[in-house]
Design an enzyme around this catalytic site. Structure first.
Site, PDB file in Angstrom:
ATOM      1  N   HIS A 147       9.680  25.447  13.533  1.00 19.17           N
ATOM      2  CA  HIS A 147       9.215  25.452  14.895  1.00 19.17           C
ATOM      3  C   HIS A 147       9.030  26.722  15.899  1.00 19.17           C
ATOM      4  O   HIS A 147      10.000  27.651  15.669  1.00 19.17           O
ATOM      5  CB  HIS A 147      10.110  24.633  15.889  1.00 19.17           C
ATOM      6  CG  HIS A 147      10.260  23.335  15.098  1.00 19.17           C
ATOM      7  ND1 HIS A 147       9.873  22.342  15.743  1.00 19.17           N
ATOM      8  CD2 HIS A 147      11.420  21.939  14.239  1.00 19.17           C
ATOM      9  CE1 HIS A 147       9.736  20.611  15.461  1.00 19.17           C
ATOM     10  NE2 HIS A 147      10.684  21.333  13.604  1.00 19.17           N
ATOM     11  N   ASP A 162       2.988  21.354  17.624  1.00 19.89           N
ATOM     12  CA  ASP A 162       3.722  20.340  18.379  1.00 19.89           C
ATOM     13  C   ASP A 162       3.774  19.472  19.392  1.00 19.89           C
ATOM     14  O   ASP A 162       3.397  19.721  20.527  1.00 19.89           O
ATOM     15  CB  ASP A 162       5.487  20.886  18.278  1.00 19.89           C
ATOM     16  CG  ASP A 162       6.228  19.246  17.545  1.00 19.89           C
ATOM     17  OD1 ASP A 162       5.716  18.191  18.290  1.00 19.89           O
ATOM     18  OD2 ASP A 162       7.327  19.526  17.026  1.00 19.89           O
ATOM     19  N   ILE A 163       3.083  18.039  19.280  1.00 21.73           N
ATOM     20  CA  ILE A 163       3.168  16.848  20.028  1.00 21.73           C
ATOM     21  C   ILE A 163       4.184  17.454  21.167  1.00 21.73           C
ATOM     22  O   ILE A 163       3.861  16.518  22.238  1.00 21.73           O
ATOM     23  CB  ILE A 163       3.099  16.024  19.497  1.00 21.73           C
ATOM     24  CG1 ILE A 163       1.756  14.838  20.431  1.00 21.73           C
ATOM     25  CG2 ILE A 163       3.851  15.058  18.471  1.00 21.73           C
ATOM     26  CD1 ILE A 163       0.419  15.405  19.795  1.00 21.73           C
ATOM     27  N   HIS A 216       8.384  22.742   7.746  1.00 15.12           N
ATOM     28  CA  HIS A 216       8.242  23.190   9.378  1.00 15.12           C
ATOM     29  C   HIS A 216       8.473  24.076   9.724  1.00 15.12           C
ATOM     30  O   HIS A 216       9.717  24.003   9.536  1.00 15.12           O
ATOM     31  CB  HIS A 216       7.961  22.440   9.388  1.00 15.12           C
ATOM     32  CG  HIS A 216       8.381  20.506   9.982  1.00 15.12           C
ATOM     33  ND1 HIS A 216       9.116  19.655   9.145  1.00 15.12           N
ATOM     34  CD2 HIS A 216       9.034  20.648  11.571  1.00 15.12           C
ATOM     35  CE1 HIS A 216       9.797  19.536   9.796  1.00 15.12           C
ATOM     36  NE2 HIS A 216       9.681  19.840  11.110  1.00 15.12           N
TER      37      HIS A 216
HETATM   38  P1  AMP Z   1      11.372  17.714  12.816  1.00 15.32           P
HETATM   39  O1  AMP Z   1      12.179  17.004  13.328  1.00 15.32           O
HETATM   40  O2  AMP Z   1      12.093  19.294  12.709  1.00 15.32           O
HETATM   41  O3  AMP Z   1      11.495  17.368  11.603  1.00 15.32           O
HETATM   42  O4  AMP Z   1      10.346  17.388  13.656  1.00 15.32           O
HETATM   43  C1  AMP Z   1       9.347  16.846  13.566  1.00 15.32           C
HETATM   44  C2  AMP Z   1       8.377  17.622  14.444  1.00 15.32           C
HETATM   45  O5  AMP Z   1       6.992  17.306  13.739  1.00 15.32           O
HETATM   46  C3  AMP Z   1       8.595  16.919  16.150  1.00 15.32           C
HETATM   47  O6  AMP Z   1       9.062  17.811  17.190  1.00 15.32           O
HETATM   48  C4  AMP Z   1       7.704  16.516  16.276  1.00 15.32           C
HETATM   49  O7  AMP Z   1       7.317  16.139  17.964  1.00 15.32           O
HETATM   50  C5  AMP Z   1       6.304  16.589  15.532  1.00 15.32           C
HETATM   51  N1  AMP Z   1       5.022  15.663  15.115  1.00 15.32           N
HETATM   52  C6  AMP Z   1       5.551  14.717  14.740  1.00 15.32           C
HETATM   53  N2  AMP Z   1       3.957  14.114  14.162  1.00 15.32           N
HETATM   54  C7  AMP Z   1       3.235  15.065  14.539  1.00 15.32           C
HETATM   55  C8  AMP Z   1       2.120  15.095  15.113  1.00 15.32           C
HETATM   56  N3  AMP Z   1       1.237  13.986  14.981  1.00 15.32           N
HETATM   57  N4  AMP Z   1       1.329  16.513  15.558  1.00 15.32           N
HETATM   58  C9  AMP Z   1       2.033  16.502  15.888  1.00 15.32           C
HETATM   59  N5  AMP Z   1       3.219  16.900  15.998  1.00 15.32           N
HETATM   60  C10 AMP Z   1       4.252  15.816  15.597  1.00 15.32           C
END
Ligand code: AMP
Length: 141
Positions: free
Chosen positions: A100, A28-29, A98
């Site tokens: 975490h 996760d970024i 997804h």
């Molecule tokens: P959620 O709020 O549970 O939908 O989490 C979405 C997650 O995706 C967040 O923690 C973001 O940091 C992560 N995210 C969004 N775009 C990217 C990306 N390009 N690469 C890695 N993580 C990402």
């Protein structure tokens, strides 16, 4: 195509830690903590409410495997929060299901409801992301 479909297809780069027929896992970024990983079904499903039993088995069975690899990649990791946000009201921001996997460290002083409220991306260089991803990926070899 959503952003995770593009990451799975390679159209958008990611720090991949694991891939098989059913799941794609990458850093996760936001790196809520170092090693914070997302496990994503390759099949496009928007949230857990769209899982059937077959998909649930394929995806959820992989969580312990990936969790153990993350833990083994860094001896300082002593725990892990596993969280999935489903629906806007639950804080979901990317509408491709997804999971975490958020490593925890002794005395890290974080609450257990973490993602996506914390963004540490400004503290991580490409080299640092790559080093963490490689350390996790090598646990599967
Ligand atoms: P959620 O709020 O549970 O939908 O989490 C979405 C997650 O995706 C967040 O923690 C973001 O940091 C992560 N995210 C969004 N775009 C990217 C990306 N390009 N690469 C890695 N993580 C990402």
């Amino acid at each position: 195509m959503d952003i995770f479909d593009k990451i799975i297809s390679g159209e958008i780069p990611s720090y991949k830690v694991y891939e098989d027929n059913d799941v794609f896992a990458f850093l996760d970024i936001s790196q809520v903590t170092p090693g914070h990983t997302l496990v994503v079904p390759k099949q496009h499903v928007s949230d857990i409410f769209a899982y059937d039993d077959d998909l649930a088995q394929k995806i959820l069975l992989k969580l312990p495997l990936i969790a153990k690899a993350i833990k083994k990649s860094n001896p300082a990791i002593t725990g892990m929060n596993i969280q999935s946000n489903n629906g806007q009201s639950a804080g979901q921001t990317v509408f491709h299901s997804h999971w975490h996997l958020i490593p925890r460290f002794d005395n890290d002083n974080l609450s257990s409801v973490l993602a996506p409220t914390i963004d540490n991306s400004e503290n991580f260089s490409p080299d640092q992301y790559q080093k963490i991803a490689t350390a996790i990926a090598s646990q599967f070899e």
